[in-house]
Write a protein that holds these residues in place. Structure first.
Motif, PDB file in Angstrom:
ATOM      1  N   SER A 271       0.813  -1.217   0.000  1.00  0.00           N
ATOM      2  CA  SER A 271       0.000   0.000   0.000  1.00  0.00           C
ATOM      3  C   SER A 271       0.846   1.266   0.000  1.00  0.00           C
ATOM      4  O   SER A 271       0.391   2.328  -0.428  1.00  0.00           O
TER       5      SER A 271
ATOM      6  N   SER B 132       3.223   1.830  -1.872  1.00  0.00           N
ATOM      7  CA  SER B 132       3.548   2.159  -3.269  1.00  0.00           C
ATOM      8  C   SER B 132       2.326   1.971  -4.161  1.00  0.00           C
ATOM      9  O   SER B 132       2.442   1.628  -5.332  1.00  0.00           O
ATOM     10  N   ASP B 133       1.154   2.194  -3.583  1.00  0.00           N
ATOM     11  CA  ASP B 133      -0.095   2.017  -4.327  1.00  0.00           C
ATOM     12  C   ASP B 133      -0.144   2.859  -5.592  1.00  0.00           C
ATOM     13  O   ASP B 133      -0.639   2.414  -6.638  1.00  0.00           O
ATOM     14  N   ALA B 134       0.347   4.087  -5.506  1.00  0.00           N
ATOM     15  CA  ALA B 134       0.289   4.985  -6.669  1.00  0.00           C
ATOM     16  C   ALA B 134       1.078   4.407  -7.843  1.00  0.00           C
ATOM     17  O   ALA B 134       0.644   4.498  -9.002  1.00  0.00           O
ATOM     18  N   ILE B 135       2.218   3.785  -7.543  1.00  0.00           N
ATOM     19  CA  ILE B 135       3.037   3.180  -8.598  1.00  0.00           C
ATOM     20  C   ILE B 135       2.301   2.009  -9.231  1.00  0.00           C
ATOM     21  O   ILE B 135       2.261   1.856 -10.463  1.00  0.00           O
TER      22      ILE B 135
ATOM     23  N   VAL C 131      -0.947   1.429  -9.311  1.00  0.00           N
ATOM     24  CA  VAL C 131      -2.082   1.937 -10.089  1.00  0.00           C
ATOM     25  C   VAL C 131      -1.604   2.492 -11.430  1.00  0.00           C
ATOM     26  O   VAL C 131      -2.228   2.265 -12.477  1.00  0.00           O
ATOM     27  N   ALA C 132      -0.488   3.228 -11.410  1.00  0.00           N
ATOM     28  CA  ALA C 132       0.055   3.808 -12.645  1.00  0.00           C
ATOM     29  C   ALA C 132       0.453   2.710 -13.633  1.00  0.00           C
ATOM     30  O   ALA C 132       0.175   2.811 -14.842  1.00  0.00           O
TER      31      ALA C 132
ATOM     32  N   ARG D 250      -0.779  -0.339 -13.799  1.00  0.00           N
ATOM     33  CA  ARG D 250      -2.024  -0.931 -14.318  1.00  0.00           C
ATOM     34  C   ARG D 250      -2.632  -0.060 -15.413  1.00  0.00           C
ATOM     35  O   ARG D 250      -3.057  -0.553 -16.462  1.00  0.00           O
TER      36      ARG D 250
END
Length: 385
Positions: free
Chosen positions: A250, A252-255, A257-258, A260
């Motif tokens: 969580s 590095s969730d932004a990474i 999501v990016a 995906r």
């Protein structure tokens, strides 16, 4: 049979266009598969977590330790079958770029909780006998060429000083998804050194690893453990091993999501390219479709020709992309070293590749097929040069 032959001949009519379209599909499906494999690797630790294992840590933060005396109280909680503990070490091997996880563990009981770490019995005994002994995973040993008897020097960061460990065993994974990029050594060795150099940091552990009798009791056992230490100087937070691993993901969730989003954007781009290819082909063959209609072939037949050609190109490109994914993934994993402990193509990734190709083929053919089915015979024949 004749329809299939006609679809193949139509697909090969403009060879350069076909080659370029298929090449684009190969690159797109390969990129899609590789990005999905990266996402899968990010969750490898959580996916491999046991549903009968809990992790107890300091309720404030993982950086704060827990007293070693908590082990007896945790072991006394109903439903608990085994308790082990570990400390993150964070040492540097030769130079900072050589990163790999090092854990000071409680010994035999820790290894018993993780039967997926397959270790020859003689190496296990040698490790347990040697205070400075260490176990390294197969992938880690291959990366740094560690062998039994080698001395591994580490420069401590969390625990300052120069430390030396002797490789007493190399463990393999019971499954391909088992993480084999870690190094384990004795918590007792670390603690004995701290008693001499930093007594205030001694007799403390980073996390307790708790094995429970049944996964159905996870919530009740977790609550009971945390209740045992409520209002103490070091309150605890107990969660399943999977939740514990996901807490790191969580961060590095932004990474994730990016990655995906990029993978799906790639598919949308190739969908637009494929749609343009099929639209050009249909526009060039307008007179042929009119002629076929005049000969008695219905709109459904024309639609099948276009949809069949689109699916042939997209699925062929996906098949080549899927075939290339395995060597590309292997090369990528070799370059990444121990950054991704598990990096392999999952069956679900292949299904997603072909599912995406199927969607591209159907969407790209929809408008041209509809136009061909509605073509007016007279207007279509007028377009004959």
């Amino acid at each position: 049979m004749q329809t299939s032959r006609l679809i193949v001949r139509n697909a090969l009519r403009h060879k350069l266009r076909t080659i370029l379209t298929v090449a684009g599909l190969v690159v797109a499906t390969l990129a899609f598969g590789l990005l999905q494999t990266v996402v899968k690797a990010w969750y490898a630790g959580a996916d491999a977590a046991s549903n009968t294992t809990l992790v107890t840590r300091n309720a404030i933060s993982l950086v704060f330790a827990l007293p070693i005396s908590y082990a007896a109280k945790i072991r006394a909680v109903d439903g608990v079958t085994r308790v082990a503990y570990a400390n993150w070490f964070g040492g540097i091997y030769q130079e900072p770029k050589n990163f790999f996880p090092q854990l000071a563990i409680s010994g035999a009981n820790y290894l018993d909780i993780y039967p997926d770490f397959v270790l020859p019995e003689d190496q296990r005994k040698a490790f347990l006998r040697d205070r400075k002994g260490a176990l390294v995973g197969r992938k880690l040993a291959d990366e740094y060429h560690f062998k039994i008897g080698d001395v591994i020097p580490l420069r401590g960061t969390i625990f300052p000083g120069q430390w030396e460990f002797v490789v007493r065993g190399i463990y393999d994974g019971r499954q391909s998804s088992t993480v084999t990029t870690q190094m384990f050594f004795h918590w007792d060795y670390l603690n004995e050194s701290l008693l001499k150099t930093a007594p205030r940091r001694a007799n403390q552990v980073g996390v307790y690893v708790v094995q429970i009798r049944s996964p159905e009791h996870a919530a009740a056992v977790s609550a009971a453990i945390d209740a045992s230490f409520s209002n103490s100087l070091a309150e605890t937070l107990t969660e399943t091993e999977k939740a514990f691993q996901l807490s790191f993901v969580s961060m590095s969730d932004a990474i994730v999501v990016a990655i995906r989003l990029v993978s799906f954007v790639v598919i949308l781009i190739i969908m637009a390219v494929m749609a343009n290819t099929m639209a050009m082909s249909a526009r060039e063959r307008l007179s042929e479709y009119a002629t076929l209609k005049a000969l008695g072939f219905g709109p459904g037949f024309l639609a099948r020709l276009i949809v069949g050609e689109s699916l042939l190109l997209s699925l062929f490109g996906a098949a080549l992309g899927a075939a290339l994914l395995f060597p590309v993934t292997a090369a990528f994993a070799a370059r990444m070293g121990t950054i991704f402990p598990v990096f392999e193509v999952a069956p679900g990734t292949l299904l997603m590749q072909f599912g995406a190709a199927l969607a591209v083929g159907l969407v790209a053919a929809a408008a041209p097929a509809l136009r061909a089915a509605r073509v007016n015979i007279a207007e279509g024949l007028r377009s004959v040069a």
